[in-house]
Design a protein around this motif. Structure first.
Motif, PDB file in Angstrom:
ATOM      1  N   LEU B  11       4.107  13.930  -9.452  1.00 45.28           N
ATOM      2  CA  LEU B  11       3.013  14.535  -8.679  1.00 45.28           C
ATOM      3  C   LEU B  11       2.156  13.451  -8.043  1.00 45.28           C
ATOM      4  O   LEU B  11       1.717  13.572  -6.906  1.00 45.28           O
ATOM      5  CB  LEU B  11       2.136  15.407  -9.586  1.00 45.28           C
ATOM      6  N   LEU B  12       1.924  12.375  -8.786  1.00 41.58           N
ATOM      7  CA  LEU B  12       1.073  11.294  -8.287  1.00 41.58           C
ATOM      8  C   LEU B  12       1.781  10.478  -7.217  1.00 41.58           C
ATOM      9  O   LEU B  12       1.275  10.309  -6.099  1.00 41.58           O
ATOM     10  CB  LEU B  12       0.683  10.387  -9.467  1.00 41.58           C
ATOM     11  N   VAL B  13       2.966   9.998  -7.548  1.00 41.08           N
ATOM     12  CA  VAL B  13       3.658   9.053  -6.671  1.00 41.08           C
ATOM     13  C   VAL B  13       4.151   9.730  -5.395  1.00 41.08           C
ATOM     14  O   VAL B  13       4.124   9.129  -4.317  1.00 41.08           O
ATOM     15  CB  VAL B  13       4.828   8.388  -7.441  1.00 41.08           C
ATOM     16  N   ASN B  14       4.567  10.995  -5.507  1.00 40.32           N
ATOM     17  CA  ASN B  14       5.087  11.680  -4.316  1.00 40.32           C
ATOM     18  C   ASN B  14       3.983  12.083  -3.334  1.00 40.32           C
ATOM     19  O   ASN B  14       4.269  12.401  -2.196  1.00 40.32           O
ATOM     20  CB  ASN B  14       5.888  12.912  -4.721  1.00 40.32           C
ATOM     21  N   ASP B  15       2.736  12.043  -3.780  1.00 40.31           N
ATOM     22  CA  ASP B  15       1.620  12.252  -2.856  1.00 40.31           C
ATOM     23  C   ASP B  15       1.275  10.871  -2.291  1.00 40.31           C
ATOM     24  O   ASP B  15       0.311  10.225  -2.687  1.00 40.31           O
ATOM     25  CB  ASP B  15       0.420  12.849  -3.613  1.00 40.31           C
ATOM     26  N   ARG B  16       2.130  10.420  -1.369  1.00 37.90           N
ATOM     27  CA  ARG B  16       2.117   9.006  -0.995  1.00 37.90           C
ATOM     28  C   ARG B  16       0.793   8.512  -0.428  1.00 37.90           C
ATOM     29  O   ARG B  16       0.363   7.406  -0.732  1.00 37.90           O
ATOM     30  CB  ARG B  16       3.240   8.731   0.012  1.00 37.90           C
ATOM     31  N   GLY B  17       0.167   9.349   0.402  1.00 42.42           N
ATOM     32  CA  GLY B  17      -1.093   8.929   1.025  1.00 42.42           C
ATOM     33  C   GLY B  17      -2.158   8.641  -0.024  1.00 42.42           C
ATOM     34  O   GLY B  17      -2.782   7.576  -0.016  1.00 42.42           O
ATOM     35  N   LYS B  18      -2.328   9.560  -0.933  1.00 40.81           N
ATOM     36  CA  LYS B  18      -3.381   9.389  -1.943  1.00 40.81           C
ATOM     37  C   LYS B  18      -3.004   8.285  -2.931  1.00 40.81           C
ATOM     38  O   LYS B  18      -3.858   7.514  -3.372  1.00 40.81           O
ATOM     39  CB  LYS B  18      -3.613  10.696  -2.687  1.00 40.81           C
ATOM     40  N   PHE B  19      -1.727   8.242  -3.265  1.00 39.21           N
ATOM     41  CA  PHE B  19      -1.297   7.201  -4.203  1.00 39.21           C
ATOM     42  C   PHE B  19      -1.558   5.813  -3.587  1.00 39.21           C
ATOM     43  O   PHE B  19      -2.071   4.913  -4.257  1.00 39.21           O
ATOM     44  CB  PHE B  19       0.192   7.380  -4.532  1.00 39.21           C
ATOM     45  N   ALA B  20      -1.247   5.701  -2.288  1.00 37.87           N
ATOM     46  CA  ALA B  20      -1.466   4.410  -1.619  1.00 37.87           C
ATOM     47  C   ALA B  20      -2.956   4.074  -1.617  1.00 37.87           C
ATOM     48  O   ALA B  20      -3.350   2.933  -1.908  1.00 37.87           O
ATOM     49  CB  ALA B  20      -0.921   4.468  -0.197  1.00 37.87           C
ATOM     50  N   ALA B  21      -3.796   5.075  -1.291  1.00 32.75           N
ATOM     51  CA  ALA B  21      -5.243   4.828  -1.259  1.00 32.75           C
ATOM     52  C   ALA B  21      -5.750   4.405  -2.638  1.00 32.75           C
ATOM     53  O   ALA B  21      -6.575   3.484  -2.774  1.00 32.75           O
ATOM     54  CB  ALA B  21      -5.973   6.083  -0.789  1.00 32.75           C
ATOM     55  N   LEU B  22      -5.220   5.074  -3.646  1.00 31.61           N
ATOM     56  CA  LEU B  22      -5.622   4.772  -5.026  1.00 31.61           C
ATOM     57  C   LEU B  22      -5.239   3.338  -5.394  1.00 31.61           C
ATOM     58  O   LEU B  22      -6.045   2.568  -5.934  1.00 31.61           O
ATOM     59  CB  LEU B  22      -4.895   5.762  -5.944  1.00 31.61           C
ATOM     60  N   ILE B  23      -4.014   2.986  -5.066  1.00 29.37           N
ATOM     61  CA  ILE B  23      -3.502   1.652  -5.405  1.00 29.37           C
ATOM     62  C   ILE B  23      -4.275   0.583  -4.631  1.00 29.37           C
ATOM     63  O   ILE B  23      -4.649  -0.458  -5.180  1.00 29.37           O
ATOM     64  CB  ILE B  23      -1.984   1.561  -5.093  1.00 29.37           C
ATOM     65  N   VAL B  24      -4.531   0.863  -3.353  1.00 23.31           N
ATOM     66  CA  VAL B  24      -5.264  -0.125  -2.539  1.00 23.31           C
ATOM     67  C   VAL B  24      -6.657  -0.351  -3.132  1.00 23.31           C
ATOM     68  O   VAL B  24      -7.105  -1.492  -3.269  1.00 23.31           O
ATOM     69  CB  VAL B  24      -5.357   0.351  -1.061  1.00 23.31           C
ATOM     70  N   GLY B  25      -7.325   0.739  -3.499  1.00 18.31           N
ATOM     71  CA  GLY B  25      -8.678   0.624  -4.063  1.00 18.31           C
ATOM     72  C   GLY B  25      -8.691  -0.201  -5.331  1.00 18.31           C
ATOM     73  O   GLY B  25      -9.495  -1.130  -5.491  1.00 18.31           O
ATOM     74  N   ILE B  26      -7.778   0.110  -6.235  1.00 12.87           N
ATOM     75  CA  ILE B  26      -7.759  -0.597  -7.523  1.00 12.87           C
ATOM     76  C   ILE B  26      -7.305  -2.040  -7.329  1.00 12.87           C
ATOM     77  O   ILE B  26      -7.880  -2.966  -7.905  1.00 12.87           O
ATOM     78  CB  ILE B  26      -6.847   0.149  -8.527  1.00 12.87           C
TER      79      ILE B  26
END
Lengths: 233, 378
Positions: B11-26
């Motif tokens: 659910l997390l990884v396949n939501d690519r846009g949000k996952f990318a934003a999350l990873i970029v932020g952290i």
């Protein structure tokens, strides 16, 4: 036919004080094994609330829901969750499929919640996708499927855990008449059996003809119970 | 992996846009945190370079000394007194000062001059070229080949220079574990030559370096030195003193702390907001899971796993990016000071776990409160 669900004097209200409204008042009825029971009535009549009360989702203010000889509302929250997982299959009005999972993964969710092994869950889910005629679309996300196909995926998810009781909330609301009837035909002919009970909330008169019995509701009360799918005036 | 965690991951990884934003932020937050704390570690290590490079176990100094460069000369009797103390195996003087080197092109370059005890050469560096014993030759100096080496025109063996109007000859090239903080080259010579070449106050001993007979003797030595009005501390205590000086009395520590907090808040706000939006958008789905039979504890586990997974990935990327930048900085930027150590990594890891915990806190509350009945009502 024996009773699958026995609802006794169910009461449910929302709000407090002057804003308090009764959604369900003194409702008693039985759903029998091997029957397709419709709960019908206009919007706001309390159909969905009643469905929630008998399926272990919403606790009544008063009354009992007896399944297999025990009142489900006497169970602890975790036991109620287990009851829903093991005994009830849900088909929601908007399906509530996970768009980020594949179709087969969506179907496998109840098995995964039952802590089945992942690969075994996928294998069983695929078998149930075959039952609903969608095995070839197992690896697609639900967003790539038509409304009717999504409904069938939701049905596969509801039955994959082999529950005794199936509850459908407005199953044809998002479908055209022909597709809706086709799906309910399939449910009646392929899913329903003597050891299963299906309760369907609907106000779609196009599918009334498939009901074994029909409970008609108005203002939170049962105003009529009929055998067969015709409401008599 | 438990099936429910696999679902959570998908659910997390396949939501690519949000996952990318999350990873970029952290990642960005960890990058900032590791970068800043590494710079601070580098500053502290370099500030203690004399202590680290000399390697003496116990240092005797004037109580007013704040850091190794700020030497306050000790009278000779302190050396004699320390030598006579119980528990002292031997004690030698160390000269520490700054000389002005005149280069061939006429430029004057300040340099740290360390004068080693003539008889023992305690605190000597590792030689790269030349022989240590040549330090006893006329005008002999050993130059440290560190990042500041080029400021002396990269001298080779035999290179002559002028230091405080005296002739100097490079007889050896050495290396030390840690370069100094202030961006000036380091020269080693004997104690007697340092005293002779560099202008002095009445007293000449910068520090007395002590070798205790045993570790157990150190507390008594420290007490005895205090009794004669001076201060003795172990190398580690001295490093902590230097570290505290830079942390609390120069403003460097406070500024780095503020920047680290800002990095943490930036990461928290980006990842917190993104994760909250992610959960909010999936709230109905979590409600559906609840209706199907998922327990609150399972949903909380899913959310914590998602937050932890994103945080650990962001942590790895942030540390990786920071390491690359620091490696590049050390290679291409003169005087670049940053050291990643376990302390930096541990701090960043604790902060990333905090980001994960705080980001998921509100989401967890939302998911616990969602009623499956709301899913039926649509």
């Amino acid at each position: 036919m024996a009773e699958a669900i026995k609802a006794i004097l169910l009461e449910k209200s929302f709000g407090d004080g002057p804003a308090k409204t009764y959604a369900i008042r003194s409702v008693s009825f039985e759903a029998l094994w091997g029957e397709m029971l419709y709960v019908v009535g206009p919007s706001g009549s309390g159909k969905t609330t009643l469905l929630s009360l008998i399926s272990g989702i919403l606790k009544p203010d008063a009354g009992s829901v007896i399944v297999e000889g025990r009142d489900i509302w006497g169970l602890s929250p975790n036991e109620i969750a287990d009851f829903r997982l093991n005994k009830v299959g849900f088909v929601f009005q908007d399906y509530h499929l996970f768009p980020k999972l594949t179709t087969v993964e969506n179907v496998a969710i109840p098995l995964i919640l039952k802590k089945e092994d992942w690969n075994r869950s996928m294998k069983i889910a695929l078998e149930f996708l075959e039952v609903v005629g969608l095995a070839e679309k197992a690896s697609l996300p639900p967003t790539k499927l038509s409304g009717g196909e999504q409904q069938r995926v939701a049905i596969a998810r509801a039955i994959v855990g082999r529950p005794d009781i199936l509850v459908f909330d407005e199953p044809t609301a998002s479908l055209d008449g022909a597709t809706g009837k086709k799906i309910l035909d399939f449910v009646k002919n392929e899913i329903l059996n003597d050891k299963r009970c299906i309760v369907i909330v609907t106000h779609d008169s196009r599918i009334f003809g498939l009901a074994d019995r029909m409970i008609e509701m108005e203002d939170g009360q049962i105003i009529n119970v009929r055998s067969g799918g015709k409401i008599e005036g | 992996m438990r099936g429910i965690l696999k679902i959570a991951l998908k659910l997390l990884v396949n939501d690519r846009g949000k996952f990318a934003a999350l990873i970029v932020g952290i990642t960005f937050a960890i990058f900032l945190i590791v970068q800043l704390t590494s710079i601070f570690s580098g500053i502290l290590a370099k500030a203690s370079s004399t202590v680290i490079n000399t390697g003496a176990r116990v240092w005797v100094m004037d109580p007013s000394v704040q850091n190794p460069l700020n030497t306050i000369p000790l009278p000779d009797y302190v050396l004699d007194a320390v030598r006579s103390m119980n528990g002292v195996k031997y004690a030698v003087p160390l000269y520490s000062g700054v000389g002005l080197v005149k280069l061939k092109n006429g430029v004057y370059q300040p340099a740290t001059v360390l004068g080693l005890d003539d008889t023992s050469l305690i605190g000597r560096p590792d030689m790269i070229e030349g022989r240590m014993e040549d330090i006893f030759a006329d005008n002999a100096f050993i130059v440290v080949k560190d990042q500041e080496y080029a400021k002396l025109d990269s001298p080779s063996l035999g290179t002559t220079f002028e230091i405080n109007d005296h002739r100097g000859v490079v007889v050896g090239i050495a290396r030390v574990p840690v370069g100094n903080l202030f961006g000036i080259p380091t020269l080693y010579t004997t104690y007697s030559r340092a005293v002779q070449y560099l202008p002095n106050a009445r007293f000449t001993i910068g520090y007395v370096l002590v070798k205790p007979k045993s570790e157990a003797a150190i507390p008594a030595i420290i007490k005895d030195v205090a009794n004669i009005g001076y201060m003795a501390m172990t190398d580690r205590q001295f490093e902590i003193k230097v570290s505290n000086y830079y942390k609390y009395q120069t403003g460097v520590g406070t500024n780095i702390l503020f920047m680290t907090v800002i990095g943490f808040l930036v990461g928290l706000s980006i990842s917190g907001q993104t994760f909250y939006t992610f959960v909010l958008e999936n709230l109905e789905k979590f409600g559906a899971l609840k209706a199907i039979g998922a327990k609150n504890s399972e949903l909380v586990l899913m959310i914590l796993f998602q937050a932890t997974f994103a945080s650990v990935v962001g942590y790895g990327l942030g540390v990786g990016m920071s390491s690359l930048l620091i490696a590049a900085g050390k290679r291409f930027v003169p005087n670049y000071t940053a050291d990643i150590d376990y302390w930096n990594l541990a701090l960043a890891f604790v902060l990333v776990l905090l980001i994960a915990a705080l980001s998921s806190l509100i989401a967890v509350k939302k998911v616990i409160r969602v009623q499956p009945f709301e899913i039926f009502r649509g």
